[in-house]
Motif scaffolding. Structure first.
Motif, PDB file in Angstrom:
ATOM      1  N   VAL A  41       0.822  -1.224   0.000  1.00  0.00           N
ATOM      2  CA  VAL A  41       0.000   0.000   0.000  1.00  0.00           C
ATOM      3  C   VAL A  41       0.846   1.261   0.000  1.00  0.00           C
ATOM      4  CG1 VAL A  41      -2.163  -0.850   1.012  1.00  0.00           C
ATOM      5  CG2 VAL A  41      -0.287  -0.196   2.504  1.00  0.00           C
ATOM      6  N   ILE A 257      -5.739  -5.055   1.540  1.00  0.00           N
ATOM      7  CA  ILE A 257      -6.064  -3.724   2.078  1.00  0.00           C
ATOM      8  C   ILE A 257      -5.722  -3.629   3.558  1.00  0.00           C
ATOM      9  CG2 ILE A 257      -7.894  -2.026   2.437  1.00  0.00           C
ATOM     10  CD1 ILE A 257      -7.162  -2.443  -0.499  1.00  0.00           C
ATOM     11  N   LEU A 258      -6.223  -4.544   4.365  1.00  0.00           N
ATOM     12  CA  LEU A 258      -5.950  -4.447   5.806  1.00  0.00           C
ATOM     13  C   LEU A 258      -4.521  -4.871   6.115  1.00  0.00           C
ATOM     14  CD1 LEU A 258      -9.298  -5.722   7.354  1.00  0.00           C
ATOM     15  CD2 LEU A 258      -8.638  -3.426   6.682  1.00  0.00           C
ATOM     16  N   GLY A 259      -4.033  -5.893   5.437  1.00  0.00           N
ATOM     17  CA  GLY A 259      -2.663  -6.355   5.670  1.00  0.00           C
ATOM     18  C   GLY A 259      -1.624  -5.586   4.890  1.00  0.00           C
ATOM     19  N   SER A 260      -2.048  -4.672   4.032  1.00  0.00           N
ATOM     20  CA  SER A 260      -1.172  -3.751   3.277  1.00  0.00           C
ATOM     21  C   SER A 260      -0.388  -4.394   2.139  1.00  0.00           C
ATOM     22  CB  SER A 260      -0.172  -3.043   4.211  1.00  0.00           C
ATOM     23  OG  SER A 260      -0.847  -2.385   5.244  1.00  0.00           O
ATOM     24  N   ASP A 261      -0.569  -5.701   1.894  1.00  0.00           N
ATOM     25  CA  ASP A 261       0.185  -6.339   0.822  1.00  0.00           C
ATOM     26  C   ASP A 261      -0.701  -6.434  -0.426  1.00  0.00           C
ATOM     27  OD1 ASP A 261       1.785  -7.799  -0.815  1.00  0.00           O
ATOM     28  OD2 ASP A 261       2.220  -9.384   0.617  1.00  0.00           O
TER      29      ASP A 261
END
Lengths: 293, 445
Positions: A41, A257-261
């Motif tokens: 992200v 999205i939540l884990g940024s990957d």
């Protein structure tokens, strides 16, 4: 006049093309692009990493659970939708007082935003305030301190998300089947009736075979909507308890999205593509057949 | 060459004349059209969560930002979003390269390090005035490898235990549980006696993430060591998982697998649960909506495990200034001034937001020991020791992007839950989680 007709068609068609290109084509290309890159992200650059993200995904045991759950979720809910919508369509075809109102009521779950409906179901299935559990306790079917935990037991949780999704999808399939049903010439079932065919014989040997192309379209569209949907699961269980209701789209969201990957999230979602291509091909073929017949 | 003659106007004169004319026109239009002049003001755009305590948002939106904006001739726009939208919104702003000047996260946003400025300058300015920040703020906003501060923390929220005094008194713990052993013994007695279970979540949500980390660390386990090396698979972690399994079987019910972040609040406020680990949102809600229950719900510090007494912050307020922010200078100034006014923020949040710079609320012990809304008035006094037991996600290391992914993909709640339900042995659950943590860490190397 001829010149006008030459450009009128493409112009009329252009909004649809732009819409599909911007909201379907571009994200798809970007997802593919991300899945073979190292995009997070907060990334500022892009490096091609080949199949690294796909290999990483395959080593994730949660992904294997998500794939299995996606099939269970989709196939079970579509069977329920098929049986329910056929029954409803047959019932709603007949004229009776209040038919229009009933049709309106049945259509509501499809018209209402799925997120709103799911939040309502979350309360209905809540561990503390479940109205279903309350009724079961009042009917002395379960003990007050031992009510079913609808979203906390793996099997009950899966059953709950399937039923809520079925509730949401049922009207869409019903409307399609109702349209198909009304298109069957009345003289055919009437002739069968004169020949002595009962309700079930007429249903299984005349009505359903004649509706098969339209049923196929309803089922295949339903499969696409179900395989790619995560709203019900995200709101009701967030993939829990301990990943037992995790499906491919929800895992992609959590990872990307939540884990940024973003890259791995895209890789997870890309696994849906071959599946959806097959389903889409079948949809188109069924639609073509329906058109020909 | 430069000298001009006759009626000709020199270049310098032309610039002066036209510049003066433009300035005059500008002033005239500002006088005639004040609304347009307002539009020429600087703008500072902030996005943050809708605070749990409505009074905080009232103070922030209607008092602090208004006064700050008037003082600095800046139009401050504050947008509020729900907790669940924060990550998606941040990703969207970064993707678009456009958005707010100040973006507030509720967890350390290490993954966005390359998209934000180095916040060191703000920390240095604030520290020169208010002294050192606490360890939880530093370890939540600093990358020791790149030496960059990827966020600025103004506050954190403690995560104490909330217990029913009446129920715990009946089983011989009038001050509630002090250790995890007490929680198991007392919790079981209460459940056996009156059916009230303990409410430590085992679900894929925030409160569970925090509670299971507190258990893990208290038993001596951790996801990583202080150097960022994965050390999850240890006998300490296995002991923690075994403890959770015992706690679930003896003192809880399966509903803990279905919870969202508000479930344990509802559970204890409705009178069902005997103990939950949560921020003071529980007790504040009780004071407002259920005064009778409020008298019964008391607070306890983080429970002590076999190795230490420790708990994670419940939420970590982390502001970032994007590289693409349009008004970076005012954003920096705003954060520094927010810290200058932190005592007001602390009071407006009803003690929910604890200072990342302890010196900004020098009388904090007196304030929390005498709260007129609390019954008894010193209910919140136990939070006075929070500095001794609060830590960051990622303890004993820093809050990195890899730790954030482990957190947001619920690896630890899943590990504890699978063992609690006997889906896996504690050893196998820990090993599986360790493999997954290593896989995630490898991606972020």
């Amino acid at each position: 006049m001829i010149r006008r007709q030459r450009w009128l068609g493409p112009v009329m068609f252009m909004p649809a093309i732009l819409y599909i290109a911007a909201l379907v084509g571009l994200p798809f290309v970007m997802a593919f692009f991300y899945s073979v890159g190292d995009v997070k992200v907060g990334s500022v650059g892009y490096h091609f990493v080949g199949l690294r993200n796909f290999i990483s995904v395959l080593h994730n045991p949660t992904f294997q659970i998500a794939v299995r759950n996606s099939f269970i979720f989709t196939i079970t809910s579509q069977i329920l939708v098929l049986v329910g919508s056929t029954t409803l369509a047959l019932a709603l075809k007949e004229a009776f007082p209040g038919r229009r109102f009933l049709r309106f009521i049945i259509l509501l779950p499809w018209v209402a935003p799925v997120s709103i409906g799911s939040i309502g179901w979350k309360w209905i299935l809540d561990s503390l305030y479940s109205v279903i559990s309350w009724v079961l306790v009042r009917m002395h079917l379960v003990k007050a301190f031992d009510t079913p935990v609808w979203l906390g037991e793996p099997k009950l949780a899966m059953m709950s998300v399937i039923l809520v999704h079925t509730w949401h999808m049922l009207p869409f399939a019903t409307v399609i089947l109702l349209a198909g049903l009304t298109a069957i010439p009345k003289d055919i079932p009437e002739a069968a009736s004169v020949d002595g065919a009962g309700f079930f014989r007429t249903l299984f040997q005349i009505t359903i075979p004649m509706m098969l192309p339209i049923i196929n379209v309803a089922v295949l569209f339903g499969m696409i909507f179900t395989f790619t949907d995560m709203t019900v699961i995200y709101i009701l269980t967030r993939g829990g308890p301990y990943d037992t209701t995790q499906v491919i789209p929800s895992l992609a969201f959590f990872t990307g999205i939540l884990g940024s990957d973003l890259a791995e999230g895209a890789a997870i979602s890309i696994f849906l593509v071959p599946l959806l291509v097959v389903v889409a091909y079948m949809v188109l073929r069924s639609a073509h057949r329906a058109e020909v017949t | 060459m430069s000298k001009q003659s006759g009626g000709k106007i020199s270049r310098r004169k032309f610039v002066k004349l036209t510049g003066g004319a433009v300035a005059a026109a500008g002033m005239t239009s500002a006088f005639l059209f004040p609304a347009r002049a307002m539009a020429q003001q600087k703008t500072l755009k902030i996005v943050q969560w809708s605070h749990f305590v409505p009074g905080y948002d009232k103070w922030f939106d209607n008092v602090f930002t208004k006064e700050w904006g008037a003082k600095h001739n800046c139009n401050v726009i504050v947008d509020h979003i729900a907790i669940g939208e924060i990550n998606a919104r941040a990703a969207a702003e970064v993707s678009a390269g456009k958005g707010h000047d100040l973006f507030m996260f509720l967890a350390p946003p290490a993954a966005y390090e390359k998209q934000v400025i180095d916040h060191r300058e703000i920390y240095e300015q604030v520290q020169s005035k208010h002294g050192k920040m606490n360890a939880v703020a530093e370890r939540s906003t600093f990358n020791p490898t790149s030496r960059k501060f990827f966020a600025f923390s103004d506050s954190y929220v403690p995560d104490p235990g909330n217990y029913r005094k009446d129920l715990w008194s009946e089983v011989g713990f009038p001050n509630g549980p002090d250790t995890y052993h007490d929680l198991l013994v007392g919790g079981k007695k209460i459940k056996d006696k009156s059916g009230h279970p303990v409410g430590i979540g085992l679900s894929q949500e925030l409160d569970t993430n925090m509670a299971v980390r507190a258990i893990l660390w208290s038993f001596g386990g951790a996801e990583q060591d202080e150097h960022g090396k994965v050390v999850l698979n240890s006998k300490h972690t296995i002991e923690a998982v075994k403890y959770m399994r015992d706690l679930f079987k003896q003192a809880q019910t399966p509903e803990v697998f279905s919870w969202d972040p508000s479930s344990n609040n509802r559970g204890i406020l409705s009178g069902k649960l005997s103990f939950v680990q949560n921020a003071i949102s529980v007790t504040r809600s009780a004071e407002k909506d259920n005064p009778d229950m409020s008298k019964n719900i008391q607070l306890t510090p983080a429970l002590k495990g076999p190795v230490r007494r420790i708990a994670a912050e419940h939420v970590m307020s982390c502001y970032v200034i994007w590289n693409f922010a349009e008004n970076k200078e005012d954003a920096k100034l705003f954060l520094a001034d927010l810290i200058d006014n932190f005592e007001s923020a602390f009071k407006a949040s009803e003690f929910y937001n604890f200072p990342s710079f302890p010196a900004t609320v020098p009388d904090i012990q007196q304030l929390i020991a005498n709260d007129p809304k609390a019954v008894p008035n010193d209910k919140y006094k136990v939070l006075g020791t929070v500095g001794n037991w609060v830590t960051n996600v990622g303890y004993p290391g820093y809050a990195t992007a890899a730790i954030d992914e482990v957190f947001n993909t619920f690896v630890l709640p899943t590990m504890f839950a699978k063992a609690a339900r006997d889906e896996m042995t504690p050893e196998a659950a820990v090993k599986a989680a360790d493999t997954e943590v290593r896989r995630i860490f490898d991606k972020w190397k």
